[in-house]
Design a protein around this motif. Structure first.
Motif, PDB file in Angstrom:
ATOM      1  N   CYS A 358       0.852  -1.191   0.000  1.00 36.84           N
ATOM      2  CA  CYS A 358       0.000   0.000   0.000  1.00 36.84           C
ATOM      3  C   CYS A 358       0.890   1.243   0.000  1.00 36.84           C
ATOM      4  CB  CYS A 358      -0.898  -0.019   1.242  1.00 36.84           C
ATOM      5  SG  CYS A 358      -2.042   1.372   1.374  1.00 36.84           S
ATOM      6  N   THR A 359       0.551   2.209  -0.809  1.00 38.45           N
ATOM      7  CA  THR A 359       1.292   3.468  -0.788  1.00 38.45           C
ATOM      8  C   THR A 359       0.745   4.360   0.323  1.00 38.45           C
ATOM      9  OG1 THR A 359      -0.219   4.580  -2.311  1.00 38.45           O
ATOM     10  CG2 THR A 359       1.629   3.344  -3.285  1.00 38.45           C
ATOM     11  N   ALA A 381      -7.920  -4.400  -4.935  1.00 36.68           N
ATOM     12  CA  ALA A 381      -7.868  -4.740  -6.354  1.00 36.68           C
ATOM     13  C   ALA A 381      -8.334  -3.568  -7.212  1.00 36.68           C
ATOM     14  CB  ALA A 381      -8.724  -5.975  -6.624  1.00 36.68           C
ATOM     15  N   THR A 382      -9.351  -2.837  -6.757  1.00 34.64           N
ATOM     16  CA  THR A 382      -9.827  -1.687  -7.518  1.00 34.64           C
ATOM     17  C   THR A 382      -8.797  -0.552  -7.545  1.00 34.64           C
ATOM     18  OG1 THR A 382     -10.914  -0.619  -5.617  1.00 34.64           O
ATOM     19  CG2 THR A 382     -12.212  -2.213  -6.907  1.00 34.64           C
ATOM     20  N   GLN A 383      -7.898  -0.554  -6.548  1.00 38.95           N
ATOM     21  CA  GLN A 383      -6.849   0.469  -6.499  1.00 38.95           C
ATOM     22  C   GLN A 383      -5.593   0.053  -7.264  1.00 38.95           C
ATOM     23  OE1 GLN A 383      -7.568   3.456  -4.827  1.00 38.95           O
ATOM     24  NE2 GLN A 383      -9.572   2.436  -4.764  1.00 38.95           N
ATOM     25  N   GLY A 384      -5.642  -1.128  -7.890  1.00 38.76           N
ATOM     26  CA  GLY A 384      -4.485  -1.608  -8.634  1.00 38.76           C
ATOM     27  C   GLY A 384      -3.409  -2.212  -7.765  1.00 38.76           C
ATOM     28  N   MET A 385      -3.760  -2.609  -6.535  1.00 32.00           N
ATOM     29  CA  MET A 385      -2.800  -3.232  -5.632  1.00 32.00           C
ATOM     30  C   MET A 385      -2.934  -4.746  -5.754  1.00 32.00           C
ATOM     31  SD  MET A 385      -3.487  -0.922  -2.270  1.00 32.00           S
ATOM     32  CE  MET A 385      -3.626   0.863  -2.386  1.00 32.00           C
ATOM     33  N   ALA A 386      -1.834  -5.422  -6.044  1.00 37.38           N
ATOM     34  CA  ALA A 386      -1.870  -6.874  -6.188  1.00 37.38           C
ATOM     35  C   ALA A 386      -2.164  -7.513  -4.837  1.00 37.38           C
ATOM     36  CB  ALA A 386      -0.536  -7.384  -6.730  1.00 37.38           C
ATOM     37  N   THR A 387      -3.125  -8.417  -4.816  1.00 41.22           N
ATOM     38  CA  THR A 387      -3.475  -9.109  -3.575  1.00 41.22           C
ATOM     39  C   THR A 387      -3.181 -10.588  -3.728  1.00 41.22           C
ATOM     40  OG1 THR A 387      -5.745  -9.410  -4.338  1.00 41.22           O
ATOM     41  CG2 THR A 387      -5.296  -7.459  -3.018  1.00 41.22           C
TER      42      THR A 387
END
Length: 393
Positions: A358-359, A381-387
């Motif tokens: 997370c940024t 996922a909607t923020q483009g963060m790989a989970t």
């Protein structure tokens, strides 16, 4: 013609002195910029910072380093200065320059510099500590200006929406929402609205609406995450509707909650490096939780476990089953994709613990989603963060 000359000049600066025959020489400010770049990146050259350090030792190299720090601030923008300082620390092992007050007064303060000062906090000479604290204070203040209001607004807004009060006291009334809900009761002759339905926040309740536990790995690779998490912890600790605890760990566990009112003192209490016992840290945090269904537990770690992994997984399953919102942040920084234990992240995800980097700019949104009890993995996922895959719904 001028465009061609400018293009050759840029190539010469990028490629170094070996390209002089093809691109031509440099003069004026461009030559001085080239000298500053060569001092760092041409390690075998006569003006190299590494060469000065080997010949003269710490004392002999200090004036040259100070001049170099001044030069790069003169010729390059702040973002480039920070990259070059970081490269100097990493490539040339010049951490000793941070032990000298005149050096600290010259460097461009940033999160990476604070991380290095945290790592050196136990060996910084007495004459340098005040300067080091001023540098850290400057970075902390700058981060607070940038990050405090977004986090405060996001958390407060999420709490307001998650804790509607249908019978508010006067101090708890949400006037904007109350007015919108009662516009049909406008009384023209009295020029007022009769509020038949009141909407409130419940913000004046005697106990916090959410409990947040930040559990932070203080191994060396997590240094920047520790800085950002400390700032966010301090902001949330100032919100009466959120009870915040901050715990640091390596092979030992240190509860730093009492230091949240002063992030600078908190950061100087960090001991970067050492082993990692995530299971022990999660066990300690588990003992702090009083209301599982109102608790958000954020583990900030690269998940390289040095303790007992099976016990960690059992604790994670118990926390999730009790109603705790358990989230793992593999990093809380702007440094891109982190290195982490993919296998352990997948095992935690299978238990319902999403794991992602997370940024700092995205962290307020993350906390708001958790407070609203949204699906945090889907939000990431909607923020483009790989989970991690296979998160239990």
């Amino acid at each position: 013609m001028n465009d061609d000359i400018e293009r050759l000049r840029r190539w010469r600066l990028a490629l170094g002195s070996e390209a002089e025959a093809a691109c031509g020489g440099l003069s004026g400010p461009a030559a001085e910029m080239d000298q500053a770049l060569a001092a760092l990146y041409d390690l075998s050259g006569p003006g190299s910072l590494a060469g000065r350090d080997r010949r003269g030792g710490r004392g002999g190299s200090a004036p040259g380093v100070a001049r170099w720090l001044g030069d790069i601030r003169r010729y390059f923008p702040s973002s480039v200065v920070q990259v070059m300082q970081r490269d100097a620390l990493q490539r040339l092992d010049m951490r000793e320059m941070l032990l000298q007050p005149e050096m600290l007064q010259t460097v461009q303060p940033d999160v990476h510099l604070v991380a290095n000062l945290m790592a050196l906090s136990q060996v910084i000479p007495a004459g340098t500590k005040d300067t080091a604290r001023r540098v850290v204070r400057q970075v902390v203040d700058d981060l607070m200006k940038r990050l405090e209001e977004p986090l405060r607004s996001a958390v407060s807004g999420a709490l307001d929406r998650s804790q509607r009060n249908r019978r508010p006291r006067h101090a708890e009334i949400d006037w904007h929402r109350t007015i919108r809900a009662n516009l049909r009761h406008w009384q023209p002759e009295y020029r007022t609205i009769v509020p038949e339905t009141l909407h409130g926040y419940g913000r004046k309740s005697r106990r916090p609406q959410r409990e947040v536990v930040l559990c932070i790995d203080q191994s060396g690779s997590m240094a920047n995450s520790v800085v950002y998490a400390s700032i966010f912890g301090a902001v949330m600790a100032s919100l009466p509707a959120v009870a915040t605890r901050l715990v640091l760990f390596d092979t030992a566990v240190v509860d730093m909650t009492e230091e949240l009112d002063d992030p600078v003192e908190l950061l100087f209490g960090v001991q970067l490096g050492g082993g990692t016992d995530i299971n022990g840290a999660v066990g300690y945090c588990q003992s702090l939780i009083r209301e599982p269904r109102n608790t958000i537990f954020v583990l900030i770690s690269d998940l390289y476990e040095g303790g007992v992994e099976d016990n960690l997984l059992r604790r994670a399953a118990a926390l999730v089953d009790s109603g705790v919102q358990f989230i793992t942040l593999l990093a809380l920084s702007d440094e891109g994709a982190p290195a982490y234990d993919h296998a352990l992240a997948a095992k935690l995800a299978a238990l319902g613990v999403p794991s992602f980097a997370c940024t700092p700019d995205a962290f307020p949104g993350l906390m708001a989603a958790a407070i609203r009890r949204d699906d945090v993995g889907a939000w990431a996922a909607t923020q483009g963060m790989a989970t991690s895959p296979k998160a239990r719904r």
